[in-house]
Motif scaffolding. Structure first.
Motif, mmCIF file in Angstrom:
data_model
loop_
_atom_site.group_PDB
_atom_site.id
_atom_site.type_symbol
_atom_site.label_atom_id
_atom_site.label_comp_id
_atom_site.label_asym_id
_atom_site.label_seq_id
_atom_site.Cartn_x
_atom_site.Cartn_y
_atom_site.Cartn_z
ATOM 1 N N THR A 112 0.793 -1.236 0.000
ATOM 2 C CA THR A 112 0.000 0.000 0.000
ATOM 3 C C THR A 112 0.823 1.283 0.000
ATOM 4 O O THR A 112 0.280 2.355 -0.266
ATOM 5 N N GLY A 113 2.111 1.189 0.340
ATOM 6 C CA GLY A 113 2.904 2.403 0.505
ATOM 7 C C GLY A 113 2.659 3.101 1.824
ATOM 8 O O GLY A 113 3.116 4.227 2.031
ATOM 9 N N ILE A 114 1.946 2.441 2.746
ATOM 10 C CA ILE A 114 1.632 3.004 4.062
ATOM 11 C C ILE A 114 2.469 2.275 5.107
ATOM 12 O O ILE A 114 2.376 1.054 5.244
ATOM 13 N N ASP A 115 3.279 3.019 5.848
ATOM 14 C CA ASP A 115 4.236 2.434 6.788
ATOM 15 C C ASP A 115 3.799 2.749 8.220
ATOM 16 O O ASP A 115 3.980 3.868 8.699
ATOM 17 N N ILE A 116 3.217 1.766 8.905
ATOM 18 C CA ILE A 116 2.788 1.935 10.296
ATOM 19 C C ILE A 116 3.574 0.955 11.157
ATOM 20 O O ILE A 116 3.483 -0.257 10.963
ATOM 21 N N HIS A 117 4.330 1.470 12.108
ATOM 22 C CA HIS A 117 5.074 0.578 12.999
ATOM 23 C C HIS A 117 4.093 -0.108 13.954
ATOM 24 O O HIS A 117 3.184 0.537 14.486
ATOM 25 N N GLY A 137 5.496 6.451 13.092
ATOM 26 C CA GLY A 137 6.618 5.871 13.813
ATOM 27 C C GLY A 137 6.230 5.066 15.043
ATOM 28 O O GLY A 137 5.095 5.102 15.523
ATOM 29 N N GLU A 138 7.212 4.379 15.574
ATOM 30 C CA GLU A 138 7.019 3.381 16.630
ATOM 31 C C GLU A 138 6.346 3.913 17.885
ATOM 32 O O GLU A 138 5.506 3.237 18.485
ATOM 33 N N THR A 139 6.707 5.119 18.340
ATOM 34 C CA THR A 139 6.173 5.621 19.610
ATOM 35 C C THR A 139 5.071 6.663 19.406
ATOM 36 O O THR A 139 4.721 7.392 20.328
ATOM 37 N N THR A 140 4.530 6.712 18.199
ATOM 38 C CA THR A 140 3.406 7.608 17.919
ATOM 39 C C THR A 140 2.188 7.194 18.736
ATOM 40 O O THR A 140 1.916 6.005 18.911
ATOM 41 N N ARG A 168 9.853 9.138 20.843
ATOM 42 C CA ARG A 168 10.500 9.869 19.755
ATOM 43 C C ARG A 168 9.514 10.481 18.766
ATOM 44 O O ARG A 168 9.892 11.317 17.953
ATOM 45 N N HIS A 169 8.270 10.036 18.823
ATOM 46 C CA HIS A 169 7.289 10.420 17.810
ATOM 47 C C HIS A 169 6.123 11.176 18.447
ATOM 48 O O HIS A 169 5.897 11.070 19.649
ATOM 49 N N PRO A 170 5.367 11.919 17.659
ATOM 50 C CA PRO A 170 4.362 12.835 18.220
ATOM 51 C C PRO A 170 3.122 12.143 18.781
ATOM 52 O O PRO A 170 2.883 10.952 18.563
#
Length: 235
Positions: A112-117, A137-140, A168-170
């Motif tokens: 899909t081109g969608i990158d969800i950790h 990102g991982e800690t979103t 690290r992520h929002p």
């Protein structure tokens, strides 16, 4: 999990003569020392997982004027497929299963081109429209009723390996819309509830609830008679 042609709300997950359970046990054999507990916990979570995914699909249907019926979202929407894979992977990651959660989300990334950790924490309902180029990102942390459009990045301010165990992520509050191309970075960055982040916004600091943040392009109207090519542009 979503058999087409049947009542989606009433149908229980199919066992397929135990084949799904057998395949899961084979995969878990080399990944965890307590495969039977992981398997039992995961299979027990499927009814609730199905309810959450149906909420996601219904939210996408409500949010997208181009969507005509629920079965369309379930069958062909890449955003829903990425969310589907993420929620399964997140459940397995929460049980301590290594590697397999990343394999699942990277498969969705490839398709899909969608990158969800799988480590990200995402509330429900959640909507991804179009979706290509999204990175979470991982800690979103994402609240409920959040909508993302293509090209959104929820990332870190740096790739310092020493910060691997830190936030690290929002954090994105409830009822937020993130439009195409917006980039929000940093573990201390919080987008308050009911906010709208416009297209191509670059954000590295928190915004209060009910904020509207947008990027205003500079428009210069030139005289047609004086037009000439220029190597200098304002972007």
């Amino acid at each position: 999990m979503f058999p087409f042609g049947e009542d989606i709300e009433e149908t229980e997950p199919h066992d397929n003569d135990g084949s799904a359970r057998e395949q899961l046990l084979i995969v878990l054999d080399d990944l965890t020392g307590d495969r039977e507990k992981v398997e039992a916990d995961f299979l027990a979570s499927l009814p609730e997982l199905k309810k959450v995914l149906l909420k996601d699909a219904e939210f996408i249907l409500e949010s997208d004027p181009a969507a005509t019926e629920l079965i369309e979202v379930l069958a062909v929407y890449p955003g829903f497929f990425a969310i589907f894979c993420y929620r399964i992977a997140h459940s397995l990651a929460g049980s301590g299963v290594p590697l397999l959660p990343r394999m699942i989300t990277e498969f969705a990334h490839r398709e899909t081109g969608i990158d969800i950790h799988p480590g990200a924490r995402i509330g429900s309902p959640f909507s991804i429209d179009h979706g290509t180029g999204i990175v979470i990102g991982e800690t979103t942390e994402i609240g409920k009723n959040v909508k993302l459009y293509q090209g959104v990045t929820l990332g870190a301010l740096s790739v310092n390996k020493g910060k691997a165990s830190s936030k690290r992520h929002p954090t994105i509050g409830d009822n937020v819309i993130l439009y195409a191309g917006s980039t929000i970075l940093g573990g201390e960055t919080v987008v308050g509830r009911n906010s709208i982040i416009g297209g191509n916004v670059w954000l590295t600091e928190s915004v209060a609830p009910f904020s509207v943040v947008y990027h205003k392009s500079q428009i210069v109207v030139r005289n047609n008679n004086d037009f000439r090519e220029s190597g200098s542009f304002i972007i």
